[in-house]
Design a protein around this motif. Sequence first.
Motif, PDB file in Angstrom:
ATOM      1  N   ASP A 176      43.063 -14.546  35.602  1.00  0.00           N
ATOM      2  CA  ASP A 176      43.694 -15.872  35.560  1.00  0.00           C
ATOM      3  C   ASP A 176      44.314 -16.235  36.904  1.00  0.00           C
ATOM      4  OD1 ASP A 176      42.992 -16.778  33.092  1.00  0.00           O
ATOM      5  OD2 ASP A 176      45.004 -16.775  32.228  1.00  0.00           O
ATOM      6  N   ILE A 177      44.866 -15.242  37.621  1.00  0.00           N
ATOM      7  CA  ILE A 177      45.398 -15.502  38.959  1.00  0.00           C
ATOM      8  C   ILE A 177      44.276 -15.932  39.891  1.00  0.00           C
ATOM      9  CG2 ILE A 177      46.517 -14.457  40.967  1.00  0.00           C
ATOM     10  CD1 ILE A 177      47.922 -12.541  38.954  1.00  0.00           C
ATOM     11  N   THR A 178      43.148 -15.237  39.818  1.00  0.00           N
ATOM     12  CA  THR A 178      41.986 -15.584  40.639  1.00  0.00           C
ATOM     13  C   THR A 178      41.531 -17.016  40.348  1.00  0.00           C
ATOM     14  OG1 THR A 178      41.266 -13.279  40.591  1.00  0.00           O
ATOM     15  CG2 THR A 178      39.638 -14.904  41.265  1.00  0.00           C
ATOM     16  N   GLU A 179      41.586 -17.398  39.077  1.00  0.00           N
ATOM     17  CA  GLU A 179      41.171 -18.746  38.696  1.00  0.00           C
ATOM     18  C   GLU A 179      42.112 -19.800  39.266  1.00  0.00           C
ATOM     19  OE1 GLU A 179      40.419 -21.111  34.547  1.00  0.00           O
ATOM     20  OE2 GLU A 179      39.688 -19.045  34.689  1.00  0.00           O
ATOM     21  N   ILE A 180      43.392 -19.488  39.341  1.00  0.00           N
ATOM     22  CA  ILE A 180      44.355 -20.420  39.940  1.00  0.00           C
ATOM     23  C   ILE A 180      43.986 -20.679  41.395  1.00  0.00           C
ATOM     24  CG2 ILE A 180      46.757 -20.656  40.713  1.00  0.00           C
ATOM     25  CD1 ILE A 180      47.621 -19.239  38.160  1.00  0.00           C
ATOM     26  N   TYR A 181      43.640 -19.611  42.129  1.00  0.00           N
ATOM     27  CA  TYR A 181      43.196 -19.780  43.515  1.00  0.00           C
ATOM     28  C   TYR A 181      41.917 -20.612  43.575  1.00  0.00           C
ATOM     29  CZ  TYR A 181      46.395 -16.061  45.055  1.00  0.00           C
ATOM     30  OH  TYR A 181      47.494 -15.306  45.347  1.00  0.00           O
ATOM     31  N   SER A 182      40.958 -20.269  42.714  1.00  0.00           N
ATOM     32  CA  SER A 182      39.654 -20.931  42.748  1.00  0.00           C
ATOM     33  C   SER A 182      39.749 -22.418  42.457  1.00  0.00           C
ATOM     34  CB  SER A 182      38.706 -20.277  41.724  1.00  0.00           C
ATOM     35  OG  SER A 182      38.531 -18.905  42.006  1.00  0.00           O
ATOM     36  N   ARG A 183      40.720 -22.799  41.650  1.00  0.00           N
ATOM     37  CA  ARG A 183      40.864 -24.202  41.268  1.00  0.00           C
ATOM     38  C   ARG A 183      41.770 -24.981  42.228  1.00  0.00           C
ATOM     39  NH1 ARG A 183      42.214 -23.954  34.929  1.00  0.00           N
ATOM     40  NH2 ARG A 183      42.167 -26.216  35.151  1.00  0.00           N
TER      41      ARG A 183
ATOM     42  N   LYS B 297      28.549 -27.874  32.566  1.00  0.00           N
ATOM     43  CA  LYS B 297      28.111 -27.143  33.760  1.00  0.00           C
ATOM     44  C   LYS B 297      28.829 -27.679  35.006  1.00  0.00           C
ATOM     45  CE  LYS B 297      25.425 -24.211  35.938  1.00  0.00           C
ATOM     46  NZ  LYS B 297      25.590 -22.749  35.760  1.00  0.00           N
ATOM     47  N   VAL B 298      29.002 -28.987  35.064  1.00  0.00           N
ATOM     48  CA  VAL B 298      29.710 -29.598  36.192  1.00  0.00           C
ATOM     49  C   VAL B 298      31.135 -29.076  36.253  1.00  0.00           C
ATOM     50  CG1 VAL B 298      30.608 -31.745  37.155  1.00  0.00           C
ATOM     51  CG2 VAL B 298      28.291 -31.675  36.197  1.00  0.00           C
ATOM     52  N   ALA B 299      31.811 -29.055  35.101  1.00  0.00           N
ATOM     53  CA  ALA B 299      33.200 -28.595  35.049  1.00  0.00           C
ATOM     54  C   ALA B 299      33.317 -27.123  35.446  1.00  0.00           C
ATOM     55  CB  ALA B 299      33.764 -28.808  33.647  1.00  0.00           C
ATOM     56  N   GLN B 300      32.367 -26.314  34.989  1.00  0.00           N
ATOM     57  CA  GLN B 300      32.391 -24.890  35.317  1.00  0.00           C
ATOM     58  C   GLN B 300      32.246 -24.660  36.812  1.00  0.00           C
ATOM     59  OE1 GLN B 300      29.227 -23.346  32.845  1.00  0.00           O
ATOM     60  NE2 GLN B 300      30.676 -22.570  31.311  1.00  0.00           N
ATOM     61  N   GLU B 301      31.303 -25.368  37.438  1.00  0.00           N
ATOM     62  CA  GLU B 301      31.094 -25.168  38.872  1.00  0.00           C
ATOM     63  C   GLU B 301      32.237 -25.756  39.692  1.00  0.00           C
ATOM     64  OE1 GLU B 301      27.404 -25.597  42.033  1.00  0.00           O
ATOM     65  OE2 GLU B 301      27.032 -25.380  39.888  1.00  0.00           O
ATOM     66  N   MET B 302      32.794 -26.875  39.232  1.00  0.00           N
ATOM     67  CA  MET B 302      33.940 -27.459  39.911  1.00  0.00           C
ATOM     68  C   MET B 302      35.110 -26.479  39.921  1.00  0.00           C
ATOM     69  SD  MET B 302      33.712 -30.616  41.134  1.00  0.00           S
ATOM     70  CE  MET B 302      35.383 -31.237  41.019  1.00  0.00           C
ATOM     71  N   ARG B 303      35.261 -25.760  38.821  1.00  0.00           N
ATOM     72  CA  ARG B 303      36.383 -24.843  38.670  1.00  0.00           C
ATOM     73  C   ARG B 303      36.404 -23.789  39.761  1.00  0.00           C
ATOM     74  NH1 ARG B 303      36.634 -22.339  32.917  1.00  0.00           N
ATOM     75  NH2 ARG B 303      37.170 -24.511  32.463  1.00  0.00           N
TER      76      ARG B 303
ATOM     77  N   GLU C 222      39.183 -36.964  48.218  1.00  0.00           N
ATOM     78  CA  GLU C 222      37.913 -37.587  48.592  1.00  0.00           C
ATOM     79  C   GLU C 222      36.775 -36.573  48.554  1.00  0.00           C
ATOM     80  OE1 GLU C 222      38.670 -39.238  52.424  1.00  0.00           O
ATOM     81  OE2 GLU C 222      39.739 -41.014  51.660  1.00  0.00           O
ATOM     82  N   GLU C 223      37.032 -35.373  49.092  1.00  0.00           N
ATOM     83  CA  GLU C 223      35.990 -34.339  49.108  1.00  0.00           C
ATOM     84  C   GLU C 223      35.667 -33.844  47.705  1.00  0.00           C
ATOM     85  OE1 GLU C 223      35.884 -31.197  51.986  1.00  0.00           O
ATOM     86  OE2 GLU C 223      37.318 -32.247  53.264  1.00  0.00           O
ATOM     87  N   VAL C 224      36.692 -33.681  46.889  1.00  0.00           N
ATOM     88  CA  VAL C 224      36.473 -33.218  45.517  1.00  0.00           C
ATOM     89  C   VAL C 224      35.692 -34.262  44.723  1.00  0.00           C
ATOM     90  CG1 VAL C 224      37.634 -32.683  43.333  1.00  0.00           C
ATOM     91  CG2 VAL C 224      38.451 -31.656  45.457  1.00  0.00           C
ATOM     92  N   ALA C 225      36.004 -35.529  44.934  1.00  0.00           N
ATOM     93  CA  ALA C 225      35.278 -36.594  44.237  1.00  0.00           C
ATOM     94  C   ALA C 225      33.808 -36.606  44.645  1.00  0.00           C
ATOM     95  CB  ALA C 225      35.923 -37.955  44.541  1.00  0.00           C
ATOM     96  N   THR C 226      33.545 -36.409  45.951  1.00  0.00           N
ATOM     97  CA  THR C 226      32.162 -36.335  46.435  1.00  0.00           C
ATOM     98  C   THR C 226      31.437 -35.140  45.828  1.00  0.00           C
ATOM     99  OG1 THR C 226      32.781 -37.375  48.529  1.00  0.00           O
ATOM    100  CG2 THR C 226      30.713 -36.129  48.492  1.00  0.00           C
ATOM    101  N   LEU C 227      32.123 -34.009  45.787  1.00  0.00           N
ATOM    102  CA  LEU C 227      31.537 -32.803  45.196  1.00  0.00           C
ATOM    103  C   LEU C 227      31.185 -33.030  43.734  1.00  0.00           C
ATOM    104  CD1 LEU C 227      30.857 -29.760  45.228  1.00  0.00           C
ATOM    105  CD2 LEU C 227      33.280 -29.309  44.753  1.00  0.00           C
ATOM    106  N   LYS C 228      32.068 -33.709  43.016  1.00  0.00           N
ATOM    107  CA  LYS C 228      31.813 -33.974  41.600  1.00  0.00           C
ATOM    108  C   LYS C 228      30.583 -34.848  41.401  1.00  0.00           C
ATOM    109  CE  LYS C 228      34.161 -35.491  37.387  1.00  0.00           C
ATOM    110  NZ  LYS C 228      35.435 -36.020  36.826  1.00  0.00           N
ATOM    111  N   VAL C 229      30.423 -35.870  42.258  1.00  0.00           N
ATOM    112  CA  VAL C 229      29.246 -36.746  42.170  1.00  0.00           C
ATOM    113  C   VAL C 229      27.978 -35.945  42.427  1.00  0.00           C
ATOM    114  CG1 VAL C 229      28.047 -38.668  43.275  1.00  0.00           C
ATOM    115  CG2 VAL C 229      30.490 -38.854  42.767  1.00  0.00           C
ATOM    116  N   GLU C 230      27.999 -35.073  43.435  1.00  0.00           N
ATOM    117  CA  GLU C 230      26.834 -34.239  43.760  1.00  0.00           C
ATOM    118  C   GLU C 230      26.460 -33.334  42.592  1.00  0.00           C
ATOM    119  OE1 GLU C 230      27.999 -32.153  47.237  1.00  0.00           O
ATOM    120  OE2 GLU C 230      27.740 -33.868  48.587  1.00  0.00           O
ATOM    121  N   LEU C 231      27.471 -32.758  41.955  1.00  0.00           N
ATOM    122  CA  LEU C 231      27.202 -31.860  40.840  1.00  0.00           C
ATOM    123  C   LEU C 231      26.697 -32.614  39.613  1.00  0.00           C
ATOM    124  CD1 LEU C 231      30.240 -29.405  41.141  1.00  0.00           C
ATOM    125  CD2 LEU C 231      27.841 -28.938  41.676  1.00  0.00           C
TER     126      LEU C 231
END
Length: 354
Positions: free
Chosen positions: A317-324, A199-205, A180-189
Amino acid sequence: MNTMKLMTIGYSNVGKTYFLGSLFKLSYDVGSKGFSIQSKKFNETTDISSVFGIVSGVDQKGTVSTTVDIRSSSMVLKRGVNNLFDIEITDIEGQAIEPGRNLEVSNKILEKITEYDGLILILEAPQNDAECDINKQQLAQMLNFAGEALSRNEKIPITLVINKIDRLQQAKDINKLANEEVATLKVELMKKYPGNPRKVAQEMRFREGTVINRHVKNAINTFEIFEICENFFNFVRNTSLSVPCKVFPATSFGFGSGRIDNINSFLGENGLYKPYGGGACFLWTIYARLKSLSVEAFNEESVGTSLDNLTKDLLEDITEIYSRGKAYYDTDDNNGDNIFSLRNVSNLRSGVEG
């Protein structure tokens, strides 16, 4: 180093086989630096890829069998389509480490364990005092086995996986709340960057992980898990060698699956398979082992890059796994007091210590 050998150690029914199967998601779900694991022969299956096919719903007729004796899968670590080096991943029969249960296989493991470059210990997340006490006993026995390898090879990392965290009481709503929170974040972006999905995908990542890990933190912040982590670090801290070590909370299936009676009940209406923690654990174990190698022990010519560049890119790549949001990282821990932080790693300092 032509082949890196990794071994999982754990008692029966802690989920070793499913955990190893979940690692094969790294065969296609790659980070920006393009690291992946593949079967050594692309047109053949391994035990790991077979288990992955079954639990991810690709192979709907297969069955996952309990490991008997010692079972190894020959894999290769790749970057893009280029081979870096071979990886042998070994799963062992749980009964082999139980005192008096299977001495023949136990002795085979002790003979082979000194050849390995990294050990992954697996426990099931405890939910009460009794389970916590059992886990401590199992952990001590697993570390007895690990000691055989450390006596011959002091630079190998030991990672501890606290598995099946999706079964914890506080984890039952993680999937729903985080989605639910991720979906809200995506709408905001999307409102912030209209007509710019890139740009949305990059920031979501780089923001999705913060949402998911906040809920995971609540689920794993228990006395029982804290005790297991402290017990693990007490063993390693008081060893004469400086052993790189780290703890990874994990679920081989993902959140929202509940208590799984069969694979089909897990897949659910969307058929989504989102293992958590395993990919980061696997790549970090490789990273930690590489960081302990001397330049002379690393065959730069055959790998095609320097040891320094390889570890630097692996860490990204490990950092990206955490970030995502695919592994736990406590971004709110400003005191360096996180029980999941790296330990005994003065030579492995990084920006990811969660």
